[in-house]
Design an enzyme around this catalytic site. Sequence first.
Site, PDB file in Angstrom:
ATOM      1  N   ASP A 108      34.855 141.898  -2.937  1.00  0.00           N
ATOM      2  CA  ASP A 108      35.244 142.970  -2.015  1.00  0.00           C
ATOM      3  C   ASP A 108      34.017 143.354  -1.177  1.00  0.00           C
ATOM      4  O   ASP A 108      33.050 143.918  -1.689  1.00  0.00           O
ATOM      5  CB  ASP A 108      35.774 144.165  -2.808  1.00  0.00           C
ATOM      6  CG  ASP A 108      36.410 145.191  -1.886  1.00  0.00           C
ATOM      7  OD1 ASP A 108      35.773 145.586  -0.889  1.00  0.00           O
ATOM      8  OD2 ASP A 108      37.562 145.586  -2.156  1.00  0.00           O
ATOM      9  N   ILE A 109      34.061 143.012   0.097  1.00  0.00           N
ATOM     10  CA  ILE A 109      32.894 143.221   0.969  1.00  0.00           C
ATOM     11  C   ILE A 109      32.575 144.708   1.088  1.00  0.00           C
ATOM     12  O   ILE A 109      31.436 145.146   0.907  1.00  0.00           O
ATOM     13  CB  ILE A 109      33.153 142.613   2.374  1.00  0.00           C
ATOM     14  CG1 ILE A 109      33.505 141.130   2.249  1.00  0.00           C
ATOM     15  CG2 ILE A 109      31.957 142.824   3.282  1.00  0.00           C
ATOM     16  CD1 ILE A 109      34.027 140.490   3.524  1.00  0.00           C
ATOM     17  N   ASN A 146      46.353 135.498   7.343  1.00  0.00           N
ATOM     18  CA  ASN A 146      47.295 136.613   7.497  1.00  0.00           C
ATOM     19  C   ASN A 146      47.519 136.923   8.976  1.00  0.00           C
ATOM     20  O   ASN A 146      46.949 136.278   9.842  1.00  0.00           O
ATOM     21  CB  ASN A 146      46.787 137.843   6.732  1.00  0.00           C
ATOM     22  CG  ASN A 146      45.418 138.260   7.229  1.00  0.00           C
ATOM     23  OD1 ASN A 146      45.254 138.649   8.377  1.00  0.00           O
ATOM     24  ND2 ASN A 146      44.416 138.147   6.363  1.00  0.00           N
ATOM     25  N   ASP A 171      42.324 138.506  -0.067  1.00  0.00           N
ATOM     26  CA  ASP A 171      41.910 138.942  -1.403  1.00  0.00           C
ATOM     27  C   ASP A 171      41.581 137.752  -2.302  1.00  0.00           C
ATOM     28  O   ASP A 171      40.736 137.841  -3.180  1.00  0.00           O
ATOM     29  CB  ASP A 171      43.025 139.772  -2.056  1.00  0.00           C
ATOM     30  CG  ASP A 171      43.131 141.150  -1.405  1.00  0.00           C
ATOM     31  OD1 ASP A 171      42.093 141.663  -0.941  1.00  0.00           O
ATOM     32  OD2 ASP A 171      44.252 141.688  -1.333  1.00  0.00           O
ATOM     33  N   LYS A 184      36.598 152.681  -3.771  1.00  0.00           N
ATOM     34  CA  LYS A 184      35.574 151.909  -3.049  1.00  0.00           C
ATOM     35  C   LYS A 184      34.405 152.799  -2.631  1.00  0.00           C
ATOM     36  O   LYS A 184      33.526 152.349  -1.892  1.00  0.00           O
ATOM     37  CB  LYS A 184      36.192 151.225  -1.831  1.00  0.00           C
ATOM     38  CG  LYS A 184      37.339 150.275  -2.186  1.00  0.00           C
ATOM     39  CD  LYS A 184      37.627 149.273  -1.095  1.00  0.00           C
ATOM     40  CE  LYS A 184      38.874 148.450  -1.436  1.00  0.00           C
ATOM     41  NZ  LYS A 184      38.997 147.216  -0.682  1.00  0.00           N
ATOM     42  N   PHE A 189      39.636 150.566   5.959  1.00  0.00           N
ATOM     43  CA  PHE A 189      41.004 150.609   6.483  1.00  0.00           C
ATOM     44  C   PHE A 189      41.977 150.346   5.352  1.00  0.00           C
ATOM     45  O   PHE A 189      41.653 149.610   4.416  1.00  0.00           O
ATOM     46  CB  PHE A 189      41.201 149.543   7.573  1.00  0.00           C
ATOM     47  CG  PHE A 189      40.900 150.062   8.944  1.00  0.00           C
ATOM     48  CD1 PHE A 189      39.592 150.226   9.356  1.00  0.00           C
ATOM     49  CD2 PHE A 189      41.922 150.408   9.810  1.00  0.00           C
ATOM     50  CE1 PHE A 189      39.309 150.728  10.609  1.00  0.00           C
ATOM     51  CE2 PHE A 189      41.659 150.908  11.071  1.00  0.00           C
ATOM     52  CZ  PHE A 189      40.344 151.066  11.471  1.00  0.00           C
ATOM     53  N   LYS A 232      41.920 154.168  -2.458  1.00  0.00           N
ATOM     54  CA  LYS A 232      40.852 153.266  -1.979  1.00  0.00           C
ATOM     55  C   LYS A 232      39.605 154.049  -1.585  1.00  0.00           C
ATOM     56  O   LYS A 232      38.480 153.576  -1.772  1.00  0.00           O
ATOM     57  CB  LYS A 232      41.364 152.432  -0.792  1.00  0.00           C
ATOM     58  CG  LYS A 232      42.288 151.309  -1.244  1.00  0.00           C
ATOM     59  CD  LYS A 232      42.952 150.561  -0.101  1.00  0.00           C
ATOM     60  CE  LYS A 232      44.072 149.674  -0.683  1.00  0.00           C
ATOM     61  NZ  LYS A 232      44.833 148.963   0.317  1.00  0.00           N
TER      62      LYS A 232
HETATM   63  N1  CTP Z   1      38.097 144.688   2.180  1.00  0.00           N
HETATM   64  C1  CTP Z   1      36.885 144.025   2.118  1.00  0.00           C
HETATM   65  N2  CTP Z   1      36.773 142.898   1.360  1.00  0.00           N
HETATM   66  C2  CTP Z   1      37.807 142.428   0.660  1.00  0.00           C
HETATM   67  C3  CTP Z   1      39.049 143.087   0.709  1.00  0.00           C
HETATM   68  C4  CTP Z   1      39.166 144.221   1.482  1.00  0.00           C
HETATM   69  O1  CTP Z   1      35.934 144.454   2.782  1.00  0.00           O
HETATM   70  N3  CTP Z   1      37.642 141.315  -0.035  1.00  0.00           N
HETATM   71  C5  CTP Z   1      38.198 145.923   2.978  1.00  0.00           C
HETATM   72  C6  CTP Z   1      39.131 145.824   4.150  1.00  0.00           C
HETATM   73  O2  CTP Z   1      38.437 145.404   5.304  1.00  0.00           O
HETATM   74  C7  CTP Z   1      39.629 147.265   4.295  1.00  0.00           C
HETATM   75  C8  CTP Z   1      39.634 147.774   2.875  1.00  0.00           C
HETATM   76  O3  CTP Z   1      38.747 146.913   2.151  1.00  0.00           O
HETATM   77  O4  CTP Z   1      38.739 148.080   4.997  1.00  0.00           O
HETATM   78  C9  CTP Z   1      40.951 147.780   2.207  1.00  0.00           C
HETATM   79  O5  CTP Z   1      41.540 146.493   2.270  1.00  0.00           O
HETATM   80  P1  CTP Z   1      42.956 146.218   1.632  1.00  0.00           P
HETATM   81  O6  CTP Z   1      43.247 144.781   1.703  1.00  0.00           O
HETATM   82  O7  CTP Z   1      43.940 147.189   2.177  1.00  0.00           O
HETATM   83  O8  CTP Z   1      42.695 146.694   0.176  1.00  0.00           O
HETATM   84  P2  CTP Z   1      42.476 145.931  -1.127  1.00  0.00           P
HETATM   85  O9  CTP Z   1      41.277 146.503  -1.768  1.00  0.00           O
HETATM   86  O10 CTP Z   1      42.488 144.462  -0.910  1.00  0.00           O
HETATM   87  O11 CTP Z   1      43.734 146.399  -1.959  1.00  0.00           O
HETATM   88  P3  CTP Z   1      45.251 145.876  -1.969  1.00  0.00           P
HETATM   89  O12 CTP Z   1      45.224 144.456  -1.434  1.00  0.00           O
HETATM   90  O13 CTP Z   1      45.610 145.960  -3.379  1.00  0.00           O
HETATM   91  O14 CTP Z   1      46.013 146.825  -1.109  1.00  0.00           O
END
Ligand code: CTP
Length: 401
Positions: free
Chosen positions: A306-307, A210, A279, A341, A323, A337
């Site tokens: 999801d970390i 990305n 994701d 989360k 974030f 979120k």
């Molecule tokens: N994050 C993470 N691990 C993942 C995906 C996201 O730690 N596999 C963390 C990102 O670093 C950020 C937060 O989760 O702090 C939100 O990430 P974002 O991509 O906006 O949210 P998603 O949960 O992936 O939701 P969506 O893609 O549906 O917006």
Amino acid sequence: MQTLGNKKILLGITGGIAAYKSAELVRLLVKAGAEVRVVMTPSAQEFVQPLTYQALSGHRVYLDLFDAEADSAMDHIELARWCDLLLVAPATADFLGKLNAGYADNLLLTLCLASKQPVAVAPAMNQQMFANPSTREHIKQLAAKRVMLWGPAEGEQACGDVGPGRMLEAQQLFDNIRQHFSPGRLDGVKLLLTAGPTREAIDPVRYISNRSSGKMGYAIAEAAVRQGAGVTLVSGPVSLAPPQGVELVNVESAQQMYDAVMQRAGESDIFIACAAVSDYRVDQAAQQKIKKSSDSMSLQLVLNADILATVSALDQRPFCVGFAAETQDVEKYALGKLERKNLDMIAANQVGDGNGGFEVDFNQLEVFWHGGRHAIGQASKSEVAKQLIDLIAERYTCASS
Ligand code: CTP
């Protein structure tokens, strides 16, 4: 105001034209209540007379190794022990090289070698000399030895060149010294941070990624170090130099980022998930380069763990900050979120269509927590990071008291 009352500063001056700026620095330090002793190398004396610094500091200037030993007031070992901070400004390319190599053929180098106190250097040299691979290597190695690098600044040089290499102004050096001594809001706090994009392999030569540049995460790491935190930065592939004082862990894929974070999360006080984690990953990355064979092809993607959510679900969990980069309905998605989360804070911003966020140097954030919110107006990413770290420090202190 005596902001530096009782602080003992040993100021080393080497042979550069910027030595004249250090006279002003001595004046500022003395005015702020610091005790200043000045040490000059032989070539520094070609630029400014020792008498200048003597008059401003109110103390004799140390010039020679043997001379200093002859002076019963303070020999070089005593002088090295005496100071709270040793700053070399200006620091020439020659001095940096010798300091890195551990030379001690003048009084200042001997003091640096003999001192257990923090050492800072303010480089001052022609831009080409600063860009030289040898100088870069010395600076890199000095940073690894925990020598603080202050500057250089960019701009017009005494030799007529323009570029990075000129010494910071006296006021900036003074501010750095003040900051060095002011207790940080995150002193002793262990902060774990993810930044940058991840890369999900399709085959050995292709990947899904990305637009994240990592700039925001790196700026947050730097702001946290400035507030005294011990920072571990788990970073996806970016083209940025790690901020000084940060422990850097390089990763590529979301799985590697997950592993690196989970190894460290239990012993961290604060976790900030700033990375744009992919994701999904390709279910079965090909072992060999995929050859084109038909008009279309499909990739089977599977969800990555999801970390952030995994860290926030730990029994012994750090204070968790997420974030949310959204193209629409920022507040609604961010609050969703925060809940989903189980976060302590979430920093949201609108991305796309010329807004701050990816690949740009400015940003603006809306930060939410349970029962509160705060807007950080548009500014450079380093200014936004500074304000965000202040806010996190405030909320973290509330949560842990
Ligand atoms: N994050 C993470 N691990 C993942 C995906 C996201 O730690 N596999 C963390 C990102 O670093 C950020 C937060 O989760 O702090 C939100 O990430 P974002 O991509 O906006 O949210 P998603 O949960 O992936 O939701 P969506 O893609 O549906 O917006």
